[in-house]
Design an enzyme around this catalytic site. Structure first.
Site, PDB file in Angstrom:
ATOM      1  N   ASP A 149      15.473  -4.598   2.060  1.00 28.22           N
ATOM      2  CA  ASP A 149      16.367  -3.744   1.266  1.00 28.22           C
ATOM      3  C   ASP A 149      16.765  -2.541   2.100  1.00 28.22           C
ATOM      4  O   ASP A 149      15.985  -2.051   2.921  1.00 28.22           O
ATOM      5  CB  ASP A 149      15.666  -3.264  -0.008  1.00 28.22           C
ATOM      6  CG  ASP A 149      15.344  -4.404  -0.961  1.00 28.22           C
ATOM      7  OD1 ASP A 149      16.182  -5.303  -1.096  1.00 28.22           O
ATOM      8  OD2 ASP A 149      14.254  -4.389  -1.557  1.00 28.22           O
ATOM      9  N   ASP A 183      21.254  -8.424  -3.879  1.00 32.25           N
ATOM     10  CA  ASP A 183      21.034  -7.800  -5.187  1.00 32.25           C
ATOM     11  C   ASP A 183      22.356  -7.351  -5.806  1.00 32.25           C
ATOM     12  O   ASP A 183      22.568  -7.474  -7.012  1.00 32.25           O
ATOM     13  CB  ASP A 183      20.112  -6.586  -5.050  1.00 32.25           C
ATOM     14  CG  ASP A 183      18.720  -6.953  -4.561  1.00 32.25           C
ATOM     15  OD1 ASP A 183      18.262  -8.062  -4.861  1.00 32.25           O
ATOM     16  OD2 ASP A 183      18.105  -6.122  -3.869  1.00 32.25           O
TER      17      ASP A 183
END
Length: 219
Positions: A149, A183
């Site tokens: 991420d 995401d």
């Protein structure tokens, strides 16, 4: 929407997602940040669990490795289910809105699955060092990869005024989650289904105005 266009969208999302993750892994040390704007930073973290970094062993009496395996297998079944939903939607000439939304969800889920399944085999650790692609000392094995991420939007990071009861003088931040392109694709797809629910499920694709089924080969 044809299957070719859906596949093109999926490939595009996967390409951007994986290129961005590989770049971050091979250029950033874990925890390193780069400020693009005051409200947007590239902040490298790794997530070995589910959403928000949750892990199954936080809730069940199992080891972290067992929890990771269970979670990864669940993700694989989920991706397979979403893939079938997409295939069936295209075959039945569902609305373009629905096909785009499901394509984004599928691409995002598959993007994170690639991290979970393979990254532990091809990267070394990023703790206090920049990782190497196809390292001779990988940090894990098959199914034990960590999701990369990097997108961080600290839109608000302040100290609340002292006059606010109880919370006065305490720090307050929004938006804290760090996420990735995959995401974003999942969230966008779900958002489309929620906001354009009637349009997504209430009409056939313009490519099949009569709603008649055709073979996928004709798409």
């Amino acid at each position: 929407m044809s299957i070719k266009k859906s596949v093109l969208l999926i490939v595009l999302v996967l390409l951007v997602d994986q290129v961005s993750k590989i770049y971050i892994k091979t250029h950033f040390v874990l925890g390193e940040s780069y400020e693009v704007f005051e409200w947007f930073k590239i902040h490298f973290i790794e997530n070995s669990g589910a959403a928000w970094g949750a892990k199954l062993n936080d809730f069940l009496p199992i080891s972290e490795n067992t929890g990771k395996i269970i979670l990864t297998i669940f993700r694989l079944f989920a991706v397979a289910g979403i893939g079938y939903w997409l295939y069936d939607s295209i075959k039945k000439h569902a609305s373009r809105t629905l096909v785009i939304a499901v394509s984004l969800i599928f691409a995002g889920a598959l993007g994170n699955i690639i991290d979970s399944v393979f990254y532990g085999m091809i990267f070394n650790e990023s703790i206090n060092e920049i990782a190497t692609l196809f390292s001779d000392e990988p940090y894990g094995g098959l199914f034990f990869g960590k999701v990369v991420d990097m997108l961080y939007f600290p839109l608000i990071d302040t100290i609340l005024p002292a006059w606010i009861p109880y919370f006065g003088g305490k720090s307050f931040s929004f938006f804290d989650p760090v996420f990735n392109i995959a995401d974003t694709a999942i969230s966008t797809g779900v958002g489309i289904l929620l906001v354009f629910n009637k349009k997504a499920f209430g009409q056939k694709s313009d490519e099949d105005p009569l709603g008649e089924n055709q073979d996928l080969e004709n798409l």
